[in-house]
Design a protein around this motif. Structure first.
Motif, short mmCIF file in Angstrom:
data_model
loop_
_atom_site.label_atom_id
_atom_site.label_comp_id
_atom_site.label_asym_id
_atom_site.label_seq_id
_atom_site.Cartn_x
_atom_site.Cartn_y
_atom_site.Cartn_z
N ALA A 38 0.78 -1.30 -0.15
CA ALA A 38 -0.01 0.01 -0.16
C ALA A 38 1.07 1.37 -0.10
O ALA A 38 0.60 2.14 -0.87
N ALA A 39 1.91 1.20 0.73
CA ALA A 39 2.88 2.46 0.89
C ALA A 39 3.47 2.62 -0.51
O ALA A 39 3.75 3.67 -0.95
N GLU A 40 3.84 1.44 -1.32
CA GLU A 40 4.64 1.53 -2.49
C GLU A 40 3.56 2.03 -3.39
O GLU A 40 4.01 3.13 -4.26
N VAL A 41 2.33 1.90 -3.59
CA VAL A 41 1.22 2.26 -4.49
C VAL A 41 1.12 3.83 -4.06
O VAL A 41 1.05 4.63 -5.08
N GLU A 42 1.07 4.42 -2.90
CA GLU A 42 0.81 5.71 -2.49
C GLU A 42 2.21 6.54 -2.88
O GLU A 42 1.85 7.50 -3.59
N LYS A 43 3.30 5.78 -2.96
CA LYS A 43 4.52 6.61 -3.31
C LYS A 43 4.52 6.79 -4.94
O LYS A 43 4.77 7.86 -5.31
N ALA A 44 4.10 5.76 -5.52
CA ALA A 44 4.19 5.70 -7.06
C ALA A 44 3.04 6.96 -7.62
O ALA A 44 3.36 7.42 -8.43
N LYS A 45 1.97 7.05 -6.67
CA LYS A 45 1.06 7.93 -7.11
C LYS A 45 1.47 9.32 -7.07
O LYS A 45 1.19 10.27 -7.67
N GLU A 46 2.23 9.78 -5.97
CA GLU A 46 3.09 11.07 -5.72
C GLU A 46 3.71 11.29 -6.59
O GLU A 46 4.09 12.36 -6.88
N HIS A 47 4.33 10.31 -7.50
CA HIS A 47 5.53 10.55 -8.46
C HIS A 47 5.03 10.81 -9.59
O HIS A 47 5.82 10.93 -10.82
N GLN A 48 3.82 10.56 -9.80
CA GLN A 48 2.83 10.45 -11.13
C GLN A 48 2.90 11.84 -11.73
O GLN A 48 2.40 12.89 -10.78
N PRO A 49 3.28 12.37 -12.98
CA PRO A 49 3.00 13.67 -13.30
C PRO A 49 1.57 14.00 -13.45
O PRO A 49 0.67 13.10 -13.83
N ASP A 50 1.10 15.16 -13.38
CA ASP A 50 -0.54 15.43 -13.47
C ASP A 50 -0.82 15.63 -14.91
O ASP A 50 -0.19 16.07 -15.84
#
Length: 65
Positions: free
Chosen positions: A53-65
């Motif tokens: 779950a933490a890895e998914v959240e971290k990946a979401k944070e690094h995605q460009p808008d």
């Protein structure tokens, strides 16, 4: 009865997501484990789920808008 209802709900969800042979094999394997092994397995699964779950959240944070 609430625990039994929840158990049935989770079992049905597992059957919807995975082949019955896999679920029955896992249950068979778990039936051979002692209580301490089952508790340790549960704790390991919790750690894995939190990590994923933490890895998914971290990946979401690094995605460009």
């Amino acid at each position: 009865m609430k625990v039994l209802d929840r158990t049935e709900e989770l079992f049905n969800k597992l059957l919807d997501e995975h082949p019955p042979e896999l679920i029955l094999g896992a249950l068979d394997e778990m039936s051979r484990m002692n209580r301490e092994e089952l508790v340790a397995l549960g704790k390991l699964c919790e750690v894995i789920n939190r990590t994923e779950a933490a890895e998914v959240e971290k990946a979401k944070e690094h995605q460009p808008d």
